[in-house]
Design a protein around this motif. Structure first.
Motif, PDB file in Angstrom:
ATOM      1  N   ALA A  46      -4.078  10.094   0.867  1.00  0.00           N
ATOM      2  CA  ALA A  46      -3.147  11.228   0.815  1.00  0.00           C
ATOM      3  C   ALA A  46      -2.425  11.415   2.140  1.00  0.00           C
ATOM      4  CB  ALA A  46      -3.897  12.509   0.424  1.00  0.00           C
ATOM      5  N   ARG A  47      -3.108  11.190   3.260  1.00  0.00           N
ATOM      6  CA  ARG A  47      -2.466  11.389   4.570  1.00  0.00           C
ATOM      7  C   ARG A  47      -1.317  10.403   4.782  1.00  0.00           C
ATOM      8  NH1 ARG A  47      -7.303   9.122   5.382  1.00  0.00           N
ATOM      9  NH2 ARG A  47      -7.399   7.137   6.482  1.00  0.00           N
ATOM     10  N   ASN A  48      -1.419   9.185   4.208  1.00  0.00           N
ATOM     11  CA  ASN A  48      -0.313   8.227   4.318  1.00  0.00           C
ATOM     12  C   ASN A  48       0.898   8.712   3.529  1.00  0.00           C
ATOM     13  OD1 ASN A  48      -2.045   6.597   5.780  1.00  0.00           O
ATOM     14  ND2 ASN A  48      -1.895   4.840   4.417  1.00  0.00           N
ATOM     15  N   VAL A  49       0.653   9.193   2.329  1.00  0.00           N
ATOM     16  CA  VAL A  49       1.745   9.679   1.485  1.00  0.00           C
ATOM     17  C   VAL A  49       2.422  10.867   2.167  1.00  0.00           C
ATOM     18  CG1 VAL A  49       2.338  10.701  -0.751  1.00  0.00           C
ATOM     19  CG2 VAL A  49       0.681   8.825  -0.625  1.00  0.00           C
ATOM     20  N   GLU A  50       1.629  11.775   2.711  1.00  0.00           N
ATOM     21  CA  GLU A  50       2.186  12.938   3.408  1.00  0.00           C
ATOM     22  C   GLU A  50       3.031  12.498   4.602  1.00  0.00           C
ATOM     23  OE1 GLU A  50      -1.167  15.406   4.436  1.00  0.00           O
ATOM     24  OE2 GLU A  50      -1.733  15.642   2.329  1.00  0.00           O
ATOM     25  N   THR A  59       1.666   3.247  10.672  1.00  0.00           N
ATOM     26  CA  THR A  59       1.238   2.296  11.697  1.00  0.00           C
ATOM     27  C   THR A  59       0.276   1.296  11.054  1.00  0.00           C
ATOM     28  OG1 THR A  59      -0.703   3.597  12.306  1.00  0.00           O
ATOM     29  CG2 THR A  59       1.376   4.110  13.458  1.00  0.00           C
ATOM     30  N   ASP A  60      -0.075   0.269  11.805  1.00  0.00           N
ATOM     31  CA  ASP A  60      -1.086  -0.671  11.319  1.00  0.00           C
ATOM     32  C   ASP A  60      -2.384   0.067  10.999  1.00  0.00           C
ATOM     33  OD1 ASP A  60       0.656  -2.786  11.585  1.00  0.00           O
ATOM     34  OD2 ASP A  60      -0.300  -3.622  13.361  1.00  0.00           O
ATOM     35  N   ALA A  61      -2.766   0.999  11.861  1.00  0.00           N
ATOM     36  CA  ALA A  61      -3.999   1.755  11.638  1.00  0.00           C
ATOM     37  C   ALA A  61      -3.935   2.552  10.336  1.00  0.00           C
ATOM     38  CB  ALA A  61      -4.272   2.685  12.824  1.00  0.00           C
ATOM     39  N   ASP A  62      -2.748   3.060   9.991  1.00  0.00           N
ATOM     40  CA  ASP A  62      -2.582   3.778   8.724  1.00  0.00           C
ATOM     41  C   ASP A  62      -2.700   2.829   7.539  1.00  0.00           C
ATOM     42  OD1 ASP A  62      -1.924   6.279   9.960  1.00  0.00           O
ATOM     43  OD2 ASP A  62       0.174   5.657  10.139  1.00  0.00           O
ATOM     44  N   ARG A  63      -2.148   1.636   7.684  1.00  0.00           N
ATOM     45  CA  ARG A  63      -2.066   0.706   6.557  1.00  0.00           C
ATOM     46  C   ARG A  63      -3.378  -0.021   6.270  1.00  0.00           C
ATOM     47  NH1 ARG A  63       3.327  -0.572   8.941  1.00  0.00           N
ATOM     48  NH2 ARG A  63       4.887   0.228   7.493  1.00  0.00           N
ATOM     49  N   LEU A  64      -4.208  -0.252   7.272  1.00  0.00           N
ATOM     50  CA  LEU A  64      -5.404  -1.081   7.059  1.00  0.00           C
ATOM     51  C   LEU A  64      -6.356  -0.535   5.992  1.00  0.00           C
ATOM     52  CD1 LEU A  64      -6.140  -2.459  10.636  1.00  0.00           C
ATOM     53  CD2 LEU A  64      -4.889  -3.532   8.739  1.00  0.00           C
ATOM     54  N   PRO A  65      -6.687   0.757   5.966  1.00  0.00           N
ATOM     55  CA  PRO A  65      -7.560   1.242   4.879  1.00  0.00           C
ATOM     56  C   PRO A  65      -6.923   1.052   3.499  1.00  0.00           C
ATOM     57  CG  PRO A  65      -7.456   2.853   6.660  1.00  0.00           C
ATOM     58  CD  PRO A  65      -6.415   1.803   6.949  1.00  0.00           C
ATOM     59  N   TRP A  66      -5.608   1.222   3.424  1.00  0.00           N
ATOM     60  CA  TRP A  66      -4.884   1.010   2.161  1.00  0.00           C
ATOM     61  C   TRP A  66      -4.956  -0.454   1.746  1.00  0.00           C
ATOM     62  CZ3 TRP A  66       0.429  -1.064   1.982  1.00  0.00           C
ATOM     63  CH2 TRP A  66       0.982  -1.038   0.705  1.00  0.00           C
ATOM     64  N   LEU A  67      -4.710  -1.357   2.682  1.00  0.00           N
ATOM     65  CA  LEU A  67      -4.793  -2.785   2.379  1.00  0.00           C
ATOM     66  C   LEU A  67      -6.200  -3.165   1.939  1.00  0.00           C
ATOM     67  CD1 LEU A  67      -2.648  -4.094   5.339  1.00  0.00           C
ATOM     68  CD2 LEU A  67      -2.042  -4.276   2.908  1.00  0.00           C
ATOM     69  N   ASP A  68      -7.199  -2.566   2.561  1.00  0.00           N
ATOM     70  CA  ASP A  68      -8.581  -2.856   2.171  1.00  0.00           C
ATOM     71  C   ASP A  68      -8.875  -2.376   0.754  1.00  0.00           C
ATOM     72  OD1 ASP A  68      -9.044  -4.123   4.588  1.00  0.00           O
ATOM     73  OD2 ASP A  68     -10.045  -2.385   5.502  1.00  0.00           O
ATOM     74  N   ARG A  69      -8.296  -1.237   0.348  1.00  0.00           N
ATOM     75  CA  ARG A  69      -8.473  -0.771  -1.036  1.00  0.00           C
ATOM     76  C   ARG A  69      -7.814  -1.735  -2.011  1.00  0.00           C
ATOM     77  NH1 ARG A  69      -7.330   5.240  -2.429  1.00  0.00           N
ATOM     78  NH2 ARG A  69      -8.374   4.541  -4.310  1.00  0.00           N
ATOM     79  N   ILE A  70      -6.631  -2.216  -1.661  1.00  0.00           N
ATOM     80  CA  ILE A  70      -5.951  -3.200  -2.507  1.00  0.00           C
ATOM     81  C   ILE A  70      -6.778  -4.478  -2.574  1.00  0.00           C
ATOM     82  CG2 ILE A  70      -3.913  -4.703  -2.642  1.00  0.00           C
ATOM     83  CD1 ILE A  70      -2.294  -2.267  -1.608  1.00  0.00           C
ATOM     84  N   GLY A  71      -7.281  -4.908  -1.432  1.00  0.00           N
ATOM     85  CA  GLY A  71      -8.135  -6.094  -1.392  1.00  0.00           C
ATOM     86  C   GLY A  71      -9.368  -5.946  -2.270  1.00  0.00           C
TER      87      GLY A  71
END
Length: 184
Positions: A46-50, A59-71
């Protein structure tokens, strides 16, 4: 034309900057091949969408947890020997390599490529999407073209949706026949 089941990668990531048509093309590829489609944006914290809705680039730090969920979604599908088509911007090589590593099996990318003007006009025409057009330039600056990477099919977005889907499926079939899918 459908992909041959034995030639189909177990996971297909439809990638590119916002406004390129990842969701529409991904859903089309999935429908033509009787595979599930997952909208990668739904996996953003939710914090990324906001943050994006406020016009703040991730940032990369924002994207990494999202990429891990996709992975994890890719890995789960592959462990169950199920196909999956998922949309994900996958803007940097390191992001794509992270997804390849998570896949542990065959993984392909369909890169949707278009001009800034076309992308901007599409973003401005969208209704109800959290990603504002003001973030297009930051996405284009972040994008590292996947040209030359194994298992990547590039499709121009300046054509009808059905044509884009057909070209993506043809490219995936051709790459699969040539053994172009790698886990990384």
């Amino acid at each position: 034309m459908e992909l041959e089941k034995e030639a189909l990668p177990l996971a297909v990531v439809v990638m590119g900057v916002s406004g390129c048509g990842k969701s529409s093309v991904g859903a089309g590829i999935a429908a033509r091949n009787s595979m599930p489609f997952l909208e990668g944006d739904q996996l953003h914290p939710a914090r990324n969408v906001e943050k994006m809705a406020k016009g703040i680039p991730l940032t990369d730090a924002d994207r990494l947890p999202w990429l891990d969920r996709i992975g994890e979604e890719i890995k789960t599908a592959q462990q169950a020997s199920q196909g999956l088509v998922i949309s994900c911007s996958a803007l940097k090589r390191t992001y794509r390599d992270r997804l390849r590593q998570a896949a542990g099996g065959r993984l392909a990318f369909v890169f949707l490529e278009g001009t800034r003007d076309l992308l901007l006009s599409r973003m401005q025409a969208r209704q109800g999407h959290f990603m504002p057009a003001s973030l297009l330039d930051s996405q284009l600056q972040t994008l590292e073209s996947p040209t030359g990477e194994a298992g990547v099919v590039t499709v121009a977005i300046d054509m009808a949706l059905d044509d884009m889907v057909a070209l993506a499926c043809e490219g995936l079939r051709s790459a699969a026949v040539k053994g172009g899918f790698h886990a990384g």
